[in-house]
Write a protein that holds these residues in place. Sequence first.
Motif, PDB file in Angstrom:
ATOM      1  N   PHE A 130       0.861  -1.177   0.000  1.00  0.00           N
ATOM      2  CA  PHE A 130       0.000   0.000   0.000  1.00  0.00           C
ATOM      3  C   PHE A 130       0.900   1.230   0.000  1.00  0.00           C
ATOM      4  CE2 PHE A 130      -3.868  -2.133   2.212  1.00  0.00           C
ATOM      5  CZ  PHE A 130      -3.937  -3.016   1.149  1.00  0.00           C
TER       6      PHE A 130
ATOM      7  N   GLU B  37       3.667  -0.938   6.150  1.00  0.00           N
ATOM      8  CA  GLU B  37       4.072  -0.809   4.739  1.00  0.00           C
ATOM      9  C   GLU B  37       5.552  -0.446   4.631  1.00  0.00           C
ATOM     10  OE1 GLU B  37       1.815  -1.896   2.762  1.00  0.00           O
ATOM     11  OE2 GLU B  37       0.324  -1.838   4.354  1.00  0.00           O
TER      12      GLU B  37
ATOM     13  N   ARG C 144      -0.578  -5.273   9.375  1.00  0.00           N
ATOM     14  CA  ARG C 144      -1.294  -4.120   8.811  1.00  0.00           C
ATOM     15  C   ARG C 144      -2.491  -3.794   9.691  1.00  0.00           C
ATOM     16  NH1 ARG C 144      -2.192  -5.350   2.772  1.00  0.00           N
ATOM     17  NH2 ARG C 144      -0.136  -4.522   2.388  1.00  0.00           N
TER      18      ARG C 144
END
Lengths: 326, 143
Positions: free
Chosen positions: A245, A252, B138
């Motif tokens: 991303f 990330e 994430r």
Amino acid sequence: MDLEKLRAAAGNVLSRDDIGYLIGWGVGSYGFRTAPLFLRDAGEVHRLTFSPLCGSNLAVFLTMEYDVAAPAKGAAAKERIAVMVKGCDSRAVVQQIVERGVDRERLFLVGCPCEGVVDPGKVEKKFPGTVEPVRAGWENGAVVFWTGGQKVTLPGEEVLSAGCLDCSHPNPVLADIMPCEEVKLRRLAAREDVSMFEQKSSADRWLYWKRIFNTCIRCYACRNACPLCYCSDCLLERLSPAWLFRSVNLSENAAFHLARAFHLAGRCVECGACERACPVEVPLMLLNRKLAREVYERYGFQPGLDPDSPPFQAAFRPDDSEEFIL
Amino acid sequence: MEERFEPNIVAFLCNWCSYAGADLAGTSRMQYPPNVHIVRVMCTGRINPLFVVNAFQQGADGVLVSGCHPGECHYREGNYHARRRFTLLRELLVFTGVDRRRFNMSWVSASEGAKWREVVREAVEMAREAGPFEQFRREMIGW
């Protein structure tokens, strides 16, 4: 390092018929910077410079040139590109040749033996806020700066990039001409950053990288400064599939740094251009050197030395180590 | 009673050996921990190391890569390439502070259903000891 000799040789190179242009270093616009210089005219060689400030790796421009469309059928052979290379830069060129990123026939390498380039972070601390362009040179193993009408001599250890202190290839490994004399290999400091870092506990290692990954702003300057990050279609910019991303956050950023380091495994020639380009001082070379050491210790491979060797990640031996396999 | 941590393991299996091996374990009614989520790929050489990193980002507590024994690759040399790659990837992950027990590789042939069961048990136990993976998972905000 005799600059006049180098400029004369560059002039001779540019007056040859087969050479299109020469990529070299020119004086930068401020402080300790140098700028890449593209010369087509032999009369302009006085603009060339070579000094401890030439930290950028000019091999990055070769792969950009190679991507331009091929000439029409029957057109004259493409011009050759002359490029000034330090020892580490020449290793990057060799690695590009190994990967067929560039065509050896189109290159003309002007070898520049190098005694180490400065670390922008270190000189900024020594000379804070310098705006006027500074001149620099090597003198008896030390680095000298002419700034504000003064000559300042500093030992290499205080201003040179960490990678230059234990440089293994100060002289180009591949060059068509070498206008100046070779320099002696001198290891100013053994670098043990990787083995020292490995002695930390797993939790401490992550604490360190967490802080580092959080400071990264993902500007990709490291990628752009790297002569071996030259895919025209970079996975970092792919949207479909989105490997990473684009948001700048710990997850990330960690994935980005792992991917960047891994893509250079067995390819990185340890020139340190990425680290010098980084605006937030991410220790990129620590990851690169870790992988370079693994590649050397496990597989006895060092990139950028032999233009005829196979690319490391495209080769294997049936008896490669496999001690971690269940 | 305190609940035991059940790790998520993502397993990338080669179509020709380990996937068939896992299938054999199933058809032979061997019991093994249900924590593995299998992703079938055509060869271990097809597994981009970023698959592993992405699996960790997306909630895996452990990753397992399994393929044919050396010399038995359906495509002759894919597993040799994978072996070099994942040896380096594992060293890199460990260097950045990821627990060594989270990422494993194994060779399981199509006839080794019992070995597959042992490999899964071992991988699940190791990931369980390492605990939930949170380092660069994430954060799914608004998903």
